[in-house]
Write a protein that holds these residues in place. Structure first.
Motif, PDB file in Angstrom:
ATOM      1  N   ALA A  16       0.960  -1.043   0.035  1.00  0.00           N
ATOM      2  CA  ALA A  16       0.102   0.023   0.034  1.00  0.00           C
ATOM      3  C   ALA A  16       0.823   1.247   0.011  1.00  0.00           C
ATOM      4  O   ALA A  16       0.581   2.223  -0.560  1.00  0.00           O
ATOM      5  CB  ALA A  16      -0.802   0.101   1.074  1.00  0.00           C
ATOM      6  N   GLY A 248      -5.461   5.304   7.425  1.00  0.00           N
ATOM      7  CA  GLY A 248      -6.586   4.440   6.803  1.00  0.00           C
ATOM      8  C   GLY A 248      -7.965   4.610   6.985  1.00  0.00           C
ATOM      9  O   GLY A 248      -8.948   3.919   6.903  1.00  0.00           O
ATOM     10  N   THR A 251     -11.071   6.117   2.649  1.00  0.00           N
ATOM     11  CA  THR A 251     -10.648   5.390   1.576  1.00  0.00           C
ATOM     12  C   THR A 251     -11.517   5.661   0.156  1.00  0.00           C
ATOM     13  O   THR A 251     -12.841   6.002   0.665  1.00  0.00           O
ATOM     14  CB  THR A 251     -10.588   3.773   1.671  1.00  0.00           C
ATOM     15  N   ARG A 252     -11.127   5.514  -0.937  1.00  0.00           N
ATOM     16  CA  ARG A 252     -12.036   5.550  -2.047  1.00  0.00           C
ATOM     17  C   ARG A 252     -11.770   4.357  -3.047  1.00  0.00           C
ATOM     18  O   ARG A 252     -10.597   4.307  -3.483  1.00  0.00           O
ATOM     19  CB  ARG A 252     -11.831   6.939  -2.872  1.00  0.00           C
ATOM     20  N   LEU A 253     -12.770   3.434  -3.272  1.00  0.00           N
ATOM     21  CA  LEU A 253     -12.599   2.258  -4.067  1.00  0.00           C
ATOM     22  C   LEU A 253     -13.565   2.263  -4.985  1.00  0.00           C
ATOM     23  O   LEU A 253     -14.615   2.674  -5.132  1.00  0.00           O
ATOM     24  CB  LEU A 253     -12.508   1.028  -3.329  1.00  0.00           C
ATOM     25  N   ALA A 321     -10.760  -1.991  -6.173  1.00  0.00           N
ATOM     26  CA  ALA A 321      -9.414  -1.452  -6.496  1.00  0.00           C
ATOM     27  C   ALA A 321      -9.481   0.123  -6.482  1.00  0.00           C
ATOM     28  O   ALA A 321     -10.493   0.725  -6.508  1.00  0.00           O
ATOM     29  CB  ALA A 321      -9.312  -1.812  -8.286  1.00  0.00           C
ATOM     30  N   PRO A 322      -8.384   0.868  -6.005  1.00  0.00           N
ATOM     31  CA  PRO A 322      -8.296   2.235  -5.892  1.00  0.00           C
ATOM     32  C   PRO A 322      -8.265   3.008  -7.219  1.00  0.00           C
ATOM     33  O   PRO A 322      -8.439   4.170  -7.062  1.00  0.00           O
ATOM     34  CB  PRO A 322      -6.989   2.360  -5.204  1.00  0.00           C
ATOM     35  N   LYS A 323      -8.442   2.128  -8.284  1.00  0.00           N
ATOM     36  CA  LYS A 323      -8.323   3.097  -9.768  1.00  0.00           C
ATOM     37  C   LYS A 323      -9.579   2.909 -10.607  1.00  0.00           C
ATOM     38  O   LYS A 323     -10.198   1.824 -10.408  1.00  0.00           O
ATOM     39  CB  LYS A 323      -7.135   2.663 -10.281  1.00  0.00           C
ATOM     40  N   GLY A 420     -15.574   5.850   3.922  1.00  0.00           N
ATOM     41  CA  GLY A 420     -15.068   5.643   2.466  1.00  0.00           C
ATOM     42  C   GLY A 420     -16.167   6.030   1.501  1.00  0.00           C
ATOM     43  O   GLY A 420     -17.211   5.876   1.987  1.00  0.00           O
ATOM     44  N   PHE A 422     -17.509   4.410  -2.161  1.00  0.00           N
ATOM     45  CA  PHE A 422     -17.662   2.965  -2.948  1.00  0.00           C
ATOM     46  C   PHE A 422     -18.220   3.252  -4.205  1.00  0.00           C
ATOM     47  O   PHE A 422     -19.515   3.672  -4.025  1.00  0.00           O
ATOM     48  CB  PHE A 422     -18.021   1.759  -1.930  1.00  0.00           C
TER      49      PHE A 422
END
Length: 429
Positions: A16, A248, A251-253, A321-323, A420, A422
């Motif tokens: 990470a 952490g 987050t953005r997934l 996935a983060p992208k 986060g 999603f």
């Protein structure tokens, strides 16, 4: 946590933070930290402030994290080379004594005969030179010349140089002897070419960051990699936990679209439509003289305002996935982040109000009983106390009442664990 779980967590942490894995074994990993991980784990605040002020290229630390100390020690012992045998003499011993050494009687006989009458007189005299191993090697070369002149009928000097002495009894220029080997390095090593006799460590230190700005600095030990045992309960693992917890929280997934078997492209030709969900994991604590904790995972759809409970367990079964994947269309958001957070807080508050609160009624009853006991105890003491001791008793009485109130009064404490965004497929809400 067992060893496998610790290793899995550490490897995910390093991945990470985009750290460079140098070597991975069964029991340990050698890793070069990224700048972000170096700032979090090494505590080199002065160094990083220096890098930020000067703008130089940072040099991050390299660590060896050991997950299984016992297995790592056994592997190191098995890979340790075995000595070749009893022939472990130093290099100088082979140069000065290639054959069997003469005994004491032989040395006395050679001394009585004189250096000029023995073909090995130059070697014997050179070996006795107190200059050391370098003089012995130089004298050995002079012994060959001395032997040749002795064969021609000349006399070899005691120095064994093989060159006739000068007018004042000094050796001629270029004579081989202990003085002629002043420019040589013991052991036969010559100075490095092109460095002017400067050790390579000094050249490397002068070219380092500190050397360029503060002068020549001593070079660090070559090949030294700090070793850390990362086991359950170790300080390094606790540091990794704290870093992951602090960094952490948000987050953005994106959900990975399905793929056709054997094809790197997505299985659908038309663009997929994604909608955004804001997920907040709350920790609700019901506290009095006892405590009970609950975790509520709530999510709100940023377009329609739909609210879902137990959102986090449903995300564990999805591939994220983060992208942003290719050929994806994101729906617009009708709610801002602050508005969505307020809606989730109101929803959670209404849910807490609908729960059973009989535990709070019992806690209030116990609180009243404890306050009654404290009041009876201190009121009797205050009535019989002297005026000078009355102020101190009143302070103790107020402190005890505050302690009882903190211990037994029922309360509900809500905190945010993490949250986060999603982005999921709209047709599978």
């Amino acid at each position: 946590m067992n060893t496998a779980q610790v290793e899995r967590f550490v490897m995910r942490f390093l991945e990470a933070y985009n750290c460079r894995i140098i070597e991975k074994t069964k029991h340990a990993v050698i890793v070069n930290l990224s700048p972000e991980a170096d700032k979090e784990l090494t505590g080199r605040s002065y160094y990083w402030s220096f890098v930020e002020r000067t703008g130089v290229e940072p040099e991050t630390m390299t660590y060896r994290f050991v997950f299984d100390p016992e297995g790592d020690a056994a592997a190191a012992a098995a890979a340790r080379p075995v000595p070749a045998g009893p022939r472990n003499e130093p290099l100088g011993a082979a140069a000065t004594a290639p054959g069997p050494q003469p005994g004491a009687a032989d040395r006395q006989a050679q001394g009585a005969a004189g250096p000029g009458n023995s073909p090995q007189g130059g070697l014997t005299a050179g070996a006795a030179d107190p200059e050391g191993a370098a003089g012995a090697v130089t004298a050995a070369s002079g012994a060959a010349g001395g032997s040749g002149q002795a064969a021609g009928g000349g006399t070899v000097p005691a120095g064994g140089s093989g060159t006739p002495p000068g007018p004042q009894g000094q050796p001629a220029a270029g004579a081989a002897g202990p003085s002629a080997s002043a420019g040589t390095v013991p052991g036969g090593a010559a100075p490095a070419a092109g460095s002017g006799g400067i050790p390579p460590e000094a050249v490397r230190s002068a070219d380092s960051i500190l050397g360029r700005y503060f002068g020549t600095a001593p070079a660090p030990p070559v090949g030294r990699v700090p070793r850390d045992e990362v086991t359950f309960g170790s300080r390094r693992l606790q540091q990794l936990f704290a870093t992951a917890l602090n960094n952490g929280r948000f987050t953005r997934l994106f959900e990975v679209p399905p793929q056709a078997p054997g094809s790197p492209l997505t299985g659908r030709s038309a663009p997929l439509t994604y909608c955004s969900w804001m997920n907040v994991n709350y920790k609700v604590e019901y506290a009095c003289d006892m405590k009970r904790s609950e975790v509520h995972s709530l999510a709100i759809q940023m377009t329609t305002g739909e609210i879902r409970e137990e959102f986090h367990p449903s995300m564990l079964t999805r591939k994220l996935a983060p992208k942003l994947p290719a050929n994806i269309h994101l729906l617009g958001d009708n709610l801002t982040l602050s508005r969505a957070a307020s809606i989730l807080e109101d929803y959670l508050e209404q849910k807490i109000r609908r729960t059973d609160h009989r535990w709070a009624d019992r806690a209030n009853q116990v609180l009243a009983e404890e306050h009654q006991l404290v009041r009876l105890y201190y009121e009797g003491m205050l009535s019989a106390a002297e005026p000078e001791a009355r102020e101190e008793l009143e302070i103790r009485y107020a402190a005890r009442q505050a302690e009882v109130d903190w211990q037994y009064r029922p309360r509900v404490h809500v905190s945010v664990i993490n949250c986060g965004l999603f982005h999921l497929r709209a047709e599978e809400r």
